[in-house]
Design an enzyme around this catalytic site. Structure first.
Site, PDB file in Angstrom:
ATOM      1  N   GLU A  90       0.818  -1.197   0.000  1.00 53.77           N
ATOM      2  CA  GLU A  90       0.000   0.000   0.000  1.00 53.77           C
ATOM      3  C   GLU A  90       0.852   1.246   0.000  1.00 53.77           C
ATOM      4  O   GLU A  90       2.008   1.239   0.415  1.00 53.77           O
ATOM      5  CB  GLU A  90      -0.926  -0.021   1.200  1.00 53.77           C
ATOM      6  CG  GLU A  90      -0.210  -0.388   2.468  1.00 53.77           C
ATOM      7  CD  GLU A  90      -1.203  -0.845   3.517  1.00 53.77           C
ATOM      8  OE1 GLU A  90      -1.525  -0.010   4.362  1.00 53.77           O
ATOM      9  OE2 GLU A  90      -1.652  -2.000   3.467  1.00 53.77           O
ATOM     10  N   CYS A 103       3.436   8.462   1.270  1.00 55.61           N
ATOM     11  CA  CYS A 103       4.044   7.462   2.146  1.00 55.61           C
ATOM     12  C   CYS A 103       4.128   6.178   1.337  1.00 55.61           C
ATOM     13  O   CYS A 103       3.113   5.699   0.832  1.00 55.61           O
ATOM     14  CB  CYS A 103       3.156   7.289   3.383  1.00 55.61           C
ATOM     15  SG  CYS A 103       3.712   5.970   4.469  1.00 55.61           S
ATOM     16  N   CYS A 110       7.043  -7.421   6.281  1.00 53.04           N
ATOM     17  CA  CYS A 110       8.165  -6.869   7.038  1.00 53.04           C
ATOM     18  C   CYS A 110       8.676  -7.939   7.987  1.00 53.04           C
ATOM     19  O   CYS A 110       7.903  -8.720   8.540  1.00 53.04           O
ATOM     20  CB  CYS A 110       7.706  -5.646   7.841  1.00 53.04           C
ATOM     21  SG  CYS A 110       9.069  -4.816   8.705  1.00 53.04           S
ATOM     22  N   CYS A 114       7.674  -5.845  14.840  1.00 50.20           N
ATOM     23  CA  CYS A 114       7.162  -4.942  15.885  1.00 50.20           C
ATOM     24  C   CYS A 114       5.757  -5.404  16.279  1.00 50.20           C
ATOM     25  O   CYS A 114       4.895  -5.578  15.404  1.00 50.20           O
ATOM     26  CB  CYS A 114       7.145  -3.499  15.376  1.00 50.20           C
ATOM     27  SG  CYS A 114       8.776  -2.934  14.842  1.00 50.20           S
ATOM     28  N   CYS A 117       2.387  -3.631  15.086  1.00 45.76           N
ATOM     29  CA  CYS A 117       2.289  -3.170  13.698  1.00 45.76           C
ATOM     30  C   CYS A 117       1.624  -4.222  12.825  1.00 45.76           C
ATOM     31  O   CYS A 117       1.922  -5.413  12.938  1.00 45.76           O
ATOM     32  CB  CYS A 117       3.691  -2.854  13.171  1.00 45.76           C
ATOM     33  SG  CYS A 117       3.732  -2.367  11.441  1.00 45.76           S
ATOM     34  N   GLY A 159       7.230  -2.430   5.392  1.00 46.42           N
ATOM     35  CA  GLY A 159       8.606  -2.904   5.222  1.00 46.42           C
ATOM     36  C   GLY A 159       9.637  -2.089   5.958  1.00 46.42           C
ATOM     37  O   GLY A 159       9.358  -1.013   6.478  1.00 46.42           O
ATOM     38  N   CYS A 333      -1.179   3.390   8.851  1.00 44.34           N
ATOM     39  CA  CYS A 333      -0.143   2.366   8.831  1.00 44.34           C
ATOM     40  C   CYS A 333      -0.658   1.152   8.087  1.00 44.34           C
ATOM     41  O   CYS A 333      -1.805   1.117   7.702  1.00 44.34           O
ATOM     42  CB  CYS A 333       0.247   1.990  10.242  1.00 44.34           C
ATOM     43  SG  CYS A 333      -1.193   1.591  11.195  1.00 44.34           S
TER      44      CYS A 333
HETATM   45  N1  SAH Z   1      10.155  -0.185   9.304  1.00 43.68           N
HETATM   46  C1  SAH Z   1      10.263   1.237   9.334  1.00 43.68           C
HETATM   47  C2  SAH Z   1       9.257   1.990   8.489  1.00 43.68           C
HETATM   48  C3  SAH Z   1       7.834   1.509   8.433  1.00 43.68           C
HETATM   49  S1  SAH Z   1       6.808   1.791   9.843  1.00 43.68           S
HETATM   50  C4  SAH Z   1      10.220   1.724  10.776  1.00 43.68           C
HETATM   51  O1  SAH Z   1      10.090   0.897  11.682  1.00 43.68           O
HETATM   52  O2  SAH Z   1      10.381   2.924  11.010  1.00 43.68           O
HETATM   53  C5  SAH Z   1       6.637   3.537   9.972  1.00 43.68           C
HETATM   54  C6  SAH Z   1       6.249   3.979  11.367  1.00 43.68           C
HETATM   55  O3  SAH Z   1       4.878   3.652  11.654  1.00 43.68           O
HETATM   56  C7  SAH Z   1       7.079   3.313  12.442  1.00 43.68           C
HETATM   57  O4  SAH Z   1       7.491   4.252  13.410  1.00 43.68           O
HETATM   58  C8  SAH Z   1       6.094   2.325  13.006  1.00 43.68           C
HETATM   59  O5  SAH Z   1       6.438   1.923  14.278  1.00 43.68           O
HETATM   60  C9  SAH Z   1       4.799   3.105  12.942  1.00 43.68           C
HETATM   61  N2  SAH Z   1       3.591   2.288  13.104  1.00 43.68           N
HETATM   62  C10 SAH Z   1       3.413   1.001  12.748  1.00 43.68           C
HETATM   63  N3  SAH Z   1       2.190   0.575  13.092  1.00 43.68           N
HETATM   64  C11 SAH Z   1       1.572   1.608  13.695  1.00 43.68           C
HETATM   65  C12 SAH Z   1       0.285   1.793  14.267  1.00 43.68           C
HETATM   66  N4  SAH Z   1      -0.609   0.824  14.291  1.00 43.68           N
HETATM   67  N5  SAH Z   1      -0.020   3.020  14.781  1.00 43.68           N
HETATM   68  C13 SAH Z   1       0.881   4.023  14.742  1.00 43.68           C
HETATM   69  N6  SAH Z   1       2.109   3.903  14.198  1.00 43.68           N
HETATM   70  C14 SAH Z   1       2.456   2.707  13.684  1.00 43.68           C
END
Ligand code: SAH
Length: 354
Positions: A90, A103, A110, A114, A117, A159, A333
């Site tokens: 996406e 974005c 990925c 985390c 996520c 990713g 996200c």
């Molecule tokens: N892998 C990279 C980039 C992708 S995620 C990274 O970790 O930075 C981009 C950002 O969105 C990251 O800070 C991630 O932790 C955040 N993110 C992921 N899921 C989220 C959610 N459900 N709500 C808010 N932020 C989120």
């Protein structure tokens, strides 16, 4: 077949010369692709029919299919793209005043894991090619009226961009080249979970972009739980690599902190963050959690957000609380792949683009 989106100007000139064509045609072709956002060679009316035919035989201008296209009330638009190489990703267009930010994703899935996520729930399928990364930019640019241009790029989609750094950098060359999308590297941000060797390589070879580091916890104990790859890396090497990047780039660092209710939002965490980050030229971007269906995490209350912010500000940190955009289309996200949104205007489904 070659993909024009990852072909350099020099390679294109060479290809033209081999066919007895003038090298200046390369500039015309790139103008069509990146400024006019042409989706076919037929549209390139200042080229001869023969050349257009030869180009179409040798090159593709993109391979994705738009699986779905959603638009939220605030002007945020989100595309779910499918590539023949497999997988769906996406990408999002955000409108904010005169800004037209996008974005984009760097991988299908990925591997970072985390826990809060949506993107990593099924692990990583593959790296995107540089053409696939550029194609997201063009598909989103095509949503704008002809007189508008993309102004900012954040690599914060699906990713881990620094796990696909070669393809990413090739794609960002096309984004920033004057005869590409012409977006200044100062308006391009790479967001990483924090992979020190790749951060160091970026600092040494290409410190032109903004770097955002996803922290989410002020100590290793909590970060190991929230960001499992941290167990093998540790916060200190990440902060040291971020400092190294700052030294090389002179660009203010961003640290991201997704605020999870009852987990990393205690006042003590804010105090620890102050101790960790003070005296750095850095912005702390606090992102109230955007809930993911099926995951047990929640957005903190307004009151606890206020308290958290107050401690950070009193500690002297430069803090920004991110406004969520595109919530209603799960654009905040990586969720569209999983949750089919309901409160949205669905513009198109399964329309082939090229
Ligand atoms: N892998 C990279 C980039 C992708 S995620 C990274 O970790 O930075 C981009 C950002 O969105 C990251 O800070 C991630 O932790 C955040 N993110 C992921 N899921 C989220 C959610 N459900 N709500 C808010 N932020 C989120």
């Amino acid at each position: 077949m070659l993909n024009l989106l990852e072909t350099t100007s020099d390679d294109l000139k060479q290809w033209l010369r081999e066919r007895g064509q003038q090298p200046y045609r390369a500039a015309q072709i790139r103008q069509w692709v990146f400024q006019q956002r042409a989706a076919s060679f037929d549209a390139m009316t200042n080229l001869s029919k023969r050349l257009r035919g030869e180009l179409a035989e040798a090159f593709t201008l993109g391979t994705s299919t738009i699986v779905s296209h959603h638009r939220a009330g605030d002007g945020t638009e989100k595309l779910l793209l499918e590539f023949p190489g497999g997988g769906q990703i996406e990408c999002v267009l955000l409108r904010d005043g005169t800004r037209r930010s996008i974005c984009i994703s760097s991988q299908v899935g990925c591997a970072m894991g985390c826990v809060f996520c949506a993107s990593g729930l099924d692990g990583v399928e593959r790296n995107l090619t540089s053409a696939e990364i550029v194609e997201q930019m063009l598909q989103l640019a095509r949503l704008l009226p002809a007189e508008e241009r993309l102004s900012h790029i954040v690599v914060m989609g699906m990713g881990e961009p620094l796990a696909n750094v070669d393809h990413l950098l090739t794609a960002l060359e096309q984004a920033s080249a004057a005869d590409g999308l012409g977006i200044s590297p100062r308006r391009i941000t790479i967001s990483t979970v924090g992979l020190p060797p790749a951060m160091q390589r970026l600092a040494a070879e290409n410190p032109r972009y903004n770097l955002a580091v996803s922290l989410h916890a002020p100590n290793d104990e909590l970060r190991n739980e929230l960001v499992p790859v941290n167990a093998k890396i540790g916060l200190q090497p990440i902060i040291a690599a971020a400092d190294e990047y700052f030294e090389a780039s002179g660009r203010q660092l961003t640290f991201e902190y997704v605020l999870l209710g009852g987990i990393n939002d205690h006042p003590e965490h804010a105090h620890e963050l102050v101790r960790l980050l003070r005296r750095r030229s850095a912005l702390l971007n606090v992102i109230p959690y955007n809930p993911v269906a099926g995951l047990p995490y929640r957005t903190p209350s307004d009151e606890s957000q206020r308290e958290f912010r107050k401690i950070l500000q009193e500690g002297g940190l430069n803090v920004h609380f991110r406004q969520r955009k595109g919530d209603e289309i799960s654009a905040a996200c990586g969720q569209l792949r999983r949750v089919k949104p309901t409160v949205v205007q669905t513009i198109a489904t399964r329309s082939s683009q090229t």
